[in-house]
Motif scaffolding. Structure first.
Motif, short mmCIF file in Angstrom:
data_model
loop_
_atom_site.label_atom_id
_atom_site.label_comp_id
_atom_site.label_asym_id
_atom_site.label_seq_id
_atom_site.Cartn_x
_atom_site.Cartn_y
_atom_site.Cartn_z
N GLN A 1 0.86 -1.28 -0.04
CA GLN A 1 0.13 0.12 -0.06
C GLN A 1 0.88 1.30 0.02
O GLN A 1 0.51 2.22 -0.34
N THR A 2 2.14 1.33 0.28
CA THR A 2 2.98 2.36 0.20
C THR A 2 4.35 1.69 -0.31
O THR A 2 4.63 0.51 -0.46
N LYS A 3 5.10 2.87 -0.98
CA LYS A 3 6.28 2.41 -1.83
C LYS A 3 7.31 2.17 -0.74
O LYS A 3 7.29 2.60 0.38
N MET A 4 8.46 1.53 -0.89
CA MET A 4 9.24 1.20 0.00
C MET A 4 10.23 2.73 0.42
O MET A 4 10.51 2.72 1.48
N THR A 5 10.14 3.47 -0.41
CA THR A 5 10.71 4.95 -0.17
C THR A 5 9.91 5.93 0.56
O THR A 5 10.20 7.12 0.63
N ASP A 6 8.54 5.44 0.82
CA ASP A 6 7.71 6.37 1.65
C ASP A 6 7.69 6.58 3.14
O ASP A 6 6.76 6.54 3.81
N CYS A 7 9.11 6.28 3.58
CA CYS A 7 9.40 6.22 4.97
C CYS A 7 8.81 7.43 5.79
O CYS A 7 8.13 7.37 6.86
N CYS A 8 8.70 8.76 5.31
CA CYS A 8 8.38 9.79 5.79
C CYS A 8 6.73 9.67 6.02
O CYS A 8 6.01 10.79 6.63
N SER A 9 5.85 9.00 5.13
CA SER A 9 4.50 8.92 5.38
C SER A 9 4.01 8.26 6.89
O SER A 9 2.98 8.57 7.26
N ASP A 10 4.76 7.69 7.59
CA ASP A 10 4.60 7.44 9.06
C ASP A 10 5.95 7.55 9.78
O ASP A 10 6.76 6.64 9.79
N MET A 11 6.08 8.70 10.42
CA MET A 11 7.32 9.06 11.01
C MET A 11 7.53 7.99 12.38
O MET A 11 8.90 8.01 12.36
N SER A 12 6.69 7.59 12.83
CA SER A 12 7.05 6.86 14.10
C SER A 12 7.75 5.48 13.45
O SER A 12 8.68 4.98 14.38
N VAL A 13 7.01 5.09 12.52
CA VAL A 13 7.67 3.88 11.91
C VAL A 13 8.95 3.78 11.39
O VAL A 13 9.90 3.24 11.53
N CYS A 14 9.11 4.98 10.72
CA CYS A 14 10.40 5.58 10.14
C CYS A 14 11.49 5.64 10.99
O CYS A 14 12.51 5.04 10.78
N LEU A 15 11.48 6.31 12.07
CA LEU A 15 12.42 6.50 13.28
C LEU A 15 12.74 5.05 13.94
O LEU A 15 13.80 4.93 14.03
N CYS A 16 11.59 4.39 14.18
CA CYS A 16 11.93 2.82 14.90
C CYS A 16 12.72 2.23 13.90
O CYS A 16 13.50 1.59 14.48
N GLY A 17 12.37 2.16 12.49
CA GLY A 17 13.00 1.24 11.52
C GLY A 17 14.52 1.67 11.41
O GLY A 17 15.39 0.90 11.22
N TRP A 18 14.84 2.90 11.60
CA TRP A 18 16.11 3.43 11.22
C TRP A 18 17.25 3.32 12.54
O TRP A 18 18.13 3.19 12.63
N PHE A 19 16.21 3.76 13.99
CA PHE A 19 17.20 3.41 15.15
C PHE A 19 17.02 2.25 16.11
O PHE A 19 17.55 2.26 16.77
N LEU A 20 15.54 1.75 15.82
CA LEU A 20 15.63 0.58 16.50
C LEU A 20 14.95 -0.60 15.78
O LEU A 20 13.77 -1.31 16.11
N LEU A 21 15.55 -0.94 14.66
CA LEU A 21 15.21 -1.83 13.73
C LEU A 21 14.78 -3.27 14.41
O LEU A 21 13.82 -4.04 14.10
N ALA B 1 15.78 -6.61 -1.47
CA ALA B 1 15.36 -5.28 -0.72
C ALA B 1 15.82 -5.38 0.61
O ALA B 1 16.15 -4.31 1.23
N MET B 2 16.02 -6.40 1.21
CA MET B 2 16.32 -6.42 2.72
C MET B 2 17.95 -6.33 2.57
O MET B 2 18.31 -5.61 3.76
N VAL B 3 18.70 -6.72 1.81
CA VAL B 3 20.18 -6.73 1.71
C VAL B 3 20.52 -5.21 1.48
O VAL B 3 21.43 -4.61 2.17
N CYS B 4 19.70 -4.94 0.47
CA CYS B 4 20.13 -3.21 -0.11
C CYS B 4 19.52 -2.29 0.82
O CYS B 4 20.23 -1.18 1.01
N CYS B 5 18.40 -2.41 1.23
CA CYS B 5 17.82 -1.26 2.19
C CYS B 5 16.89 -1.96 3.21
O CYS B 5 15.70 -1.79 3.02
N GLY B 6 17.56 -2.69 3.93
CA GLY B 6 16.78 -3.43 5.36
C GLY B 6 15.81 -2.46 6.03
O GLY B 6 14.62 -2.86 5.97
N PRO B 7 16.14 -1.31 6.40
CA PRO B 7 15.26 -0.48 7.25
C PRO B 7 14.00 -0.26 6.43
O PRO B 7 12.96 -0.29 6.85
N CYS B 8 14.40 0.28 5.03
CA CYS B 8 13.23 0.66 4.06
C CYS B 8 12.19 -0.31 3.94
O CYS B 8 10.92 0.02 4.17
N ALA B 9 12.74 -1.36 3.70
CA ALA B 9 11.81 -2.83 3.59
C ALA B 9 10.89 -2.99 4.72
O ALA B 9 9.92 -3.36 4.71
#
Length: 104
Positions: free
Chosen positions: A16-36, A79-87
């Protein structure tokens, strides 16, 4: 009791969202980048799987199969190897949206 919905397979679709749409949900984005690992455990918990499976390509493949989402295991792996947090963030956003829609 009346039948309201007939059982049916999900029609093939995309996430329902693209892999690069991280900013569409900042709480998920921040958790993915700092608390994967925590986000992975949350995904695994949502899917009743082992906490260690949450941020792997296998959980993504299981999810795609369950909801008939287009893609392949090879694509999930890349996707997981190249950009795991985004995936992982994409997967969690999709789970959250399906919960809101009542189809998870």
């Amino acid at each position: 009791m009346a039948v309201r919905n007939q059982p049916a397979m999900y029609a093939p679709s995309d996430f329902q969202t693209k892999m690069t749409d991280c900013c569409s949900d900042m709480s998920v984005c921040l958790c993915g980048w700092f608390l994967l690992p925590c986000l992975g455990c949350s995904i695994a918990s949502d899917m009743n799987e082992c906490c260690l499976c949450g941020s792997t390509f296998a959980i993504c493949s299981v999810y795609r199969t369950k909801y008939n989402i287009n893609g392949s295991m090879c694509g999930d792996y890349v996707a997981m190897v190249c950009c795991g947090p985004c995936a992982v963030c994409q997967l969690k956003r999709d789970i959250n949206r399906r919960k809101e829609q009542g189809i998870f």
